[in-house]
Design a protein around this motif. Structure first.
Motif, PDB file in Angstrom:
ATOM      1  N   HIS A  70     -69.241 -18.136  42.748  1.00 55.18           N
ATOM      2  CA  HIS A  70     -68.182 -17.698  43.924  1.00 55.18           C
ATOM      3  C   HIS A  70     -67.613 -16.408  43.373  1.00 55.18           C
ATOM      4  CE1 HIS A  70     -70.045 -20.535  46.095  1.00 55.18           C
ATOM      5  NE2 HIS A  70     -69.251 -21.568  45.883  1.00 55.18           N
ATOM      6  N   VAL A  71     -67.602 -16.265  42.050  1.00 58.98           N
ATOM      7  CA  VAL A  71     -66.669 -15.184  41.093  1.00 58.98           C
ATOM      8  C   VAL A  71     -67.581 -14.277  40.391  1.00 58.98           C
ATOM      9  CG1 VAL A  71     -65.107 -14.517  39.799  1.00 58.98           C
ATOM     10  CG2 VAL A  71     -64.803 -16.482  41.130  1.00 58.98           C
ATOM     11  N   GLU A  72     -67.729 -13.208  40.664  1.00 62.24           N
ATOM     12  CA  GLU A  72     -68.974 -12.153  40.079  1.00 62.24           C
ATOM     13  C   GLU A  72     -68.493 -10.721  40.109  1.00 62.24           C
ATOM     14  OE1 GLU A  72     -73.863 -12.067  40.297  1.00 62.24           O
ATOM     15  OE2 GLU A  72     -72.732 -12.830  42.130  1.00 62.24           O
ATOM     16  N   ILE A  73     -69.004 -10.129  38.864  1.00 59.86           N
ATOM     17  CA  ILE A  73     -68.841  -8.440  38.802  1.00 59.86           C
ATOM     18  C   ILE A  73     -70.185  -8.284  39.483  1.00 59.86           C
ATOM     19  CG2 ILE A  73     -68.818  -6.799  37.166  1.00 59.86           C
ATOM     20  CD1 ILE A  73     -67.929  -8.774  35.073  1.00 59.86           C
ATOM     21  N   VAL A  74     -70.049  -7.014  40.340  1.00 59.79           N
ATOM     22  CA  VAL A  74     -70.992  -6.748  41.151  1.00 59.79           C
ATOM     23  C   VAL A  74     -70.761  -5.053  41.733  1.00 59.79           C
ATOM     24  CG1 VAL A  74     -71.309  -8.810  42.672  1.00 59.79           C
ATOM     25  CG2 VAL A  74     -69.779  -7.231  43.563  1.00 59.79           C
ATOM     26  N   CYS A  75     -71.755  -4.470  42.197  1.00 60.23           N
ATOM     27  CA  CYS A  75     -71.637  -3.122  42.406  1.00 60.23           C
ATOM     28  C   CYS A  75     -70.476  -3.097  43.495  1.00 60.23           C
ATOM     29  CB  CYS A  75     -72.938  -2.350  43.054  1.00 60.23           C
ATOM     30  SG  CYS A  75     -74.231  -2.484  41.806  1.00 60.23           S
ATOM     31  N   GLY A  76     -70.581  -3.713  44.530  1.00 58.64           N
ATOM     32  CA  GLY A  76     -69.509  -3.566  45.516  1.00 58.64           C
ATOM     33  C   GLY A  76     -69.521  -2.284  46.378  1.00 58.64           C
ATOM     34  N   PRO A  77     -68.533  -2.516  47.321  1.00 56.27           N
ATOM     35  CA  PRO A  77     -68.368  -1.243  48.053  1.00 56.27           C
ATOM     36  C   PRO A  77     -67.626  -0.036  47.332  1.00 56.27           C
ATOM     37  CG  PRO A  77     -67.160  -3.136  49.116  1.00 56.27           C
ATOM     38  CD  PRO A  77     -67.629  -3.430  47.718  1.00 56.27           C
ATOM     39  N   GLU A  78     -68.066   1.001  47.552  1.00 52.70           N
ATOM     40  CA  GLU A  78     -67.933   2.344  46.841  1.00 52.70           C
ATOM     41  C   GLU A  78     -66.156   2.527  47.077  1.00 52.70           C
ATOM     42  OE1 GLU A  78     -68.868   7.094  46.276  1.00 52.70           O
ATOM     43  OE2 GLU A  78     -69.948   5.776  47.735  1.00 52.70           O
ATOM     44  N   ASN A  79     -65.605   2.841  45.847  1.00 50.89           N
ATOM     45  CA  ASN A  79     -64.063   3.164  45.773  1.00 50.89           C
ATOM     46  C   ASN A  79     -63.733   4.381  45.068  1.00 50.89           C
ATOM     47  OD1 ASN A  79     -61.411   2.780  45.924  1.00 50.89           O
ATOM     48  ND2 ASN A  79     -61.607   1.117  44.510  1.00 50.89           N
ATOM     49  N   ASN A  80     -63.325   5.299  45.978  1.00 47.42           N
ATOM     50  CA  ASN A  80     -63.046   6.536  45.603  1.00 47.42           C
ATOM     51  C   ASN A  80     -61.484   6.958  45.431  1.00 47.42           C
ATOM     52  OD1 ASN A  80     -65.613   7.560  45.459  1.00 47.42           O
ATOM     53  ND2 ASN A  80     -65.990   7.867  47.697  1.00 47.42           N
ATOM     54  N   SER A  81     -60.659   5.776  45.538  1.00 50.89           N
ATOM     55  CA  SER A  81     -59.196   5.933  45.601  1.00 50.89           C
ATOM     56  C   SER A  81     -58.494   6.188  44.424  1.00 50.89           C
ATOM     57  CB  SER A  81     -58.683   4.532  45.839  1.00 50.89           C
ATOM     58  OG  SER A  81     -58.949   3.470  45.098  1.00 50.89           O
ATOM     59  N   ASN A  82     -59.467   6.107  43.259  1.00 51.66           N
ATOM     60  CA  ASN A  82     -58.748   6.585  41.817  1.00 51.66           C
ATOM     61  C   ASN A  82     -59.877   7.352  41.198  1.00 51.66           C
ATOM     62  OD1 ASN A  82     -58.188   6.351  39.088  1.00 51.66           O
ATOM     63  ND2 ASN A  82     -56.637   4.613  39.640  1.00 51.66           N
ATOM     64  N   PRO A  83     -59.551   8.552  40.387  1.00 50.80           N
ATOM     65  CA  PRO A  83     -60.733   9.302  39.849  1.00 50.80           C
ATOM     66  C   PRO A  83     -61.040   8.342  38.550  1.00 50.80           C
ATOM     67  CG  PRO A  83     -58.423  10.686  39.584  1.00 50.80           C
ATOM     68  CD  PRO A  83     -58.358   9.093  40.590  1.00 50.80           C
ATOM     69  N   ARG A  84     -60.335   7.458  38.181  1.00 51.20           N
ATOM     70  CA  ARG A  84     -60.682   6.912  37.014  1.00 51.20           C
ATOM     71  C   ARG A  84     -61.787   5.846  37.048  1.00 51.20           C
ATOM     72  NH1 ARG A  84     -55.002   4.648  35.347  1.00 51.20           N
ATOM     73  NH2 ARG A  84     -54.787   4.750  37.554  1.00 51.20           N
ATOM     74  N   LEU A  85     -61.984   5.453  38.527  1.00 52.83           N
ATOM     75  CA  LEU A  85     -62.991   4.403  38.760  1.00 52.83           C
ATOM     76  C   LEU A  85     -64.300   4.775  38.608  1.00 52.83           C
ATOM     77  CD1 LEU A  85     -61.243   2.814  41.896  1.00 52.83           C
ATOM     78  CD2 LEU A  85     -61.250   1.874  39.736  1.00 52.83           C
ATOM     79  N   MET A  86     -65.292   3.764  38.498  1.00 55.28           N
ATOM     80  CA  MET A  86     -66.604   4.043  38.156  1.00 55.28           C
ATOM     81  C   MET A  86     -67.058   2.793  39.338  1.00 55.28           C
ATOM     82  SD  MET A  86     -67.626   4.652  34.380  1.00 55.28           S
ATOM     83  CE  MET A  86     -69.190   5.272  34.779  1.00 55.28           C
ATOM     84  N   GLU A  87     -68.330   2.952  39.842  1.00 57.03           N
ATOM     85  CA  GLU A  87     -68.632   2.044  40.749  1.00 57.03           C
ATOM     86  C   GLU A  87     -68.743   0.500  40.164  1.00 57.03           C
ATOM     87  OE1 GLU A  87     -72.174   1.304  44.066  1.00 57.03           O
ATOM     88  OE2 GLU A  87     -72.267   3.085  42.584  1.00 57.03           O
ATOM     89  N   GLY A  88     -68.190  -0.320  40.938  1.00 54.82           N
ATOM     90  CA  GLY A  88     -67.987  -1.866  40.627  1.00 54.82           C
ATOM     91  C   GLY A  88     -66.827  -2.412  40.799  1.00 54.82           C
ATOM     92  N   SER A  89     -66.986  -3.596  41.085  1.00 59.68           N
ATOM     93  CA  SER A  89     -65.838  -4.628  41.447  1.00 59.68           C
ATOM     94  C   SER A  89     -65.964  -5.850  41.238  1.00 59.68           C
ATOM     95  CB  SER A  89     -65.329  -4.216  42.961  1.00 59.68           C
ATOM     96  OG  SER A  89     -66.349  -4.425  43.564  1.00 59.68           O
ATOM     97  N   VAL A  90     -65.111  -6.942  41.397  1.00 59.17           N
ATOM     98  CA  VAL A  90     -65.218  -8.351  41.415  1.00 59.17           C
ATOM     99  C   VAL A  90     -65.332  -8.800  42.958  1.00 59.17           C
ATOM    100  CG1 VAL A  90     -64.193 -10.498  40.692  1.00 59.17           C
ATOM    101  CG2 VAL A  90     -64.080  -8.679  39.215  1.00 59.17           C
ATOM    102  N   THR A  91     -66.342  -9.662  43.024  1.00 53.49           N
ATOM    103  CA  THR A  91     -66.512 -10.384  44.518  1.00 53.49           C
ATOM    104  C   THR A  91     -65.703 -11.836  44.268  1.00 53.49           C
ATOM    105  OG1 THR A  91     -67.746 -10.914  46.475  1.00 53.49           O
ATOM    106  CG2 THR A  91     -68.705 -11.247  44.076  1.00 53.49           C
ATOM    107  N   MET A  92     -65.098 -12.098  45.245  1.00 47.99           N
ATOM    108  CA  MET A  92     -64.358 -13.506  45.282  1.00 47.99           C
ATOM    109  C   MET A  92     -64.704 -14.201  46.682  1.00 47.99           C
ATOM    110  SD  MET A  92     -61.117 -13.145  42.951  1.00 47.99           S
ATOM    111  CE  MET A  92     -60.915 -14.723  42.564  1.00 47.99           C
TER     112      MET A  92
END
Length: 250
Positions: A70-92
């Motif tokens: 139930h904890v996983e690194i995934v593509c996830g929703p796109e997040n454009n809030s920070n120019p340093r971010l690339m696509e990806g997040s953790v789902t819990m």
């Protein structure tokens, strides 16, 4: 974990990003700017000291597992809030309807042992809540710098925990939580006479002379204890967390 990469940001002069869906190379990394950027993916997840934990309550006994589906690194929703971010997040997620014994899932990390709360300059993270609760940030603390863990403080964005400091949660969108400057923390596993309601800000905590040198502390991962920084889903009241679906990053 699937082939993903991830970024999360904790503090002092470092930003940690959980990224996914793209292979990372030097050309893809943004300039460091004021931060040291650390990219985390499935290949370096454990070597970078990130650890999963799942807690189940079976017939009144708490069962601790060192991994969780139930904890996983995934593509996830796109997040454009920070120019340093690339696509990806953790789902819990906490699918208690599927498994009523589930109590908590955690993602924990060592590496901040000895960091003084007074030295923190930035302590932020972002969540994308689909259902129920945002991810909670927990710090293990040594209040008097004697090398022993005294207890935990945790930051939960839910109104139940934030009270008048509550910032409304907007579902299905990325929100950033400034845990250092906006909102309150709850004290757990210790009693501090200066804060009888167990609610405090970090600034209030370190303003007490006895706690001015309070630090994050790592301990061996035994039961509920463990790495000094953790992100978690679950707790009490249980109904606030049942069937949570959330992403977190940055």
């Amino acid at each position: 974990m699937t082939k993903q990469v991830l970024t999360a940001a904790i503090i002092l002069s470092a930003a940690i990003f959980f990224n996914s869906c793209e292979l990372i190379n030097d050309e893809l990394k943004p300039s460091k700017g004021k931060y040291a950027i650390e990219w985390i993916n499935e290949n370096n997840f454990f070597s970078k000291e990130w650890r999963e934990q799942q807690v189940n309550n079976v017939s009144g006994n708490q069962i601790f597992s060192d991994e969780s589906e139930h904890v996983e690194i995934v593509c996830g929703p796109e997040n454009n809030s920070n120019p340093r971010l690339m696509e990806g997040s953790v789902t819990m997620n906490l699918p208690t309807s599927e498994d009523p014994t589930l109590r908590r899932v955690r993602l924990r990390r060592v590496g901040y042992n000895g960091t003084r709360l007074a030295d923190l300059t930035e302590l932020k993270y972002s969540t994308y809540v689909i259902q129920q609760s945002p991810t909670i940030m927990v710090l293990q603390v040594d209040l008097d710098n004697d090398g022993d863990r005294d207890g935990n403080i945790f930051y939960n964005p839910l109104e139940y925990f934030q009270g008048e400091a509550y910032i409304p949660i907007v579902y299905n969108t990325w929100q950033q939580w400034d845990a250092l400057h906006n909102g309150v923390w709850h004290i757990e596993l210790m009693e501090l006479p200066e804060f009888p309601d167990n609610i405090v800000t970090i600034q209030e905590l370190i303003s007490i002379p006895a706690y001015a040198d309070a630090r994050i502390i790592d301990t061996p991962p035994v039961g509920h204890e463990g790495e000094g920084v953790r992100f978690t889903i679950g707790g009490n009241p249980r109904e606030l967390f049942d069937n949570t679906i959330v992403y977190f990053d940055a």
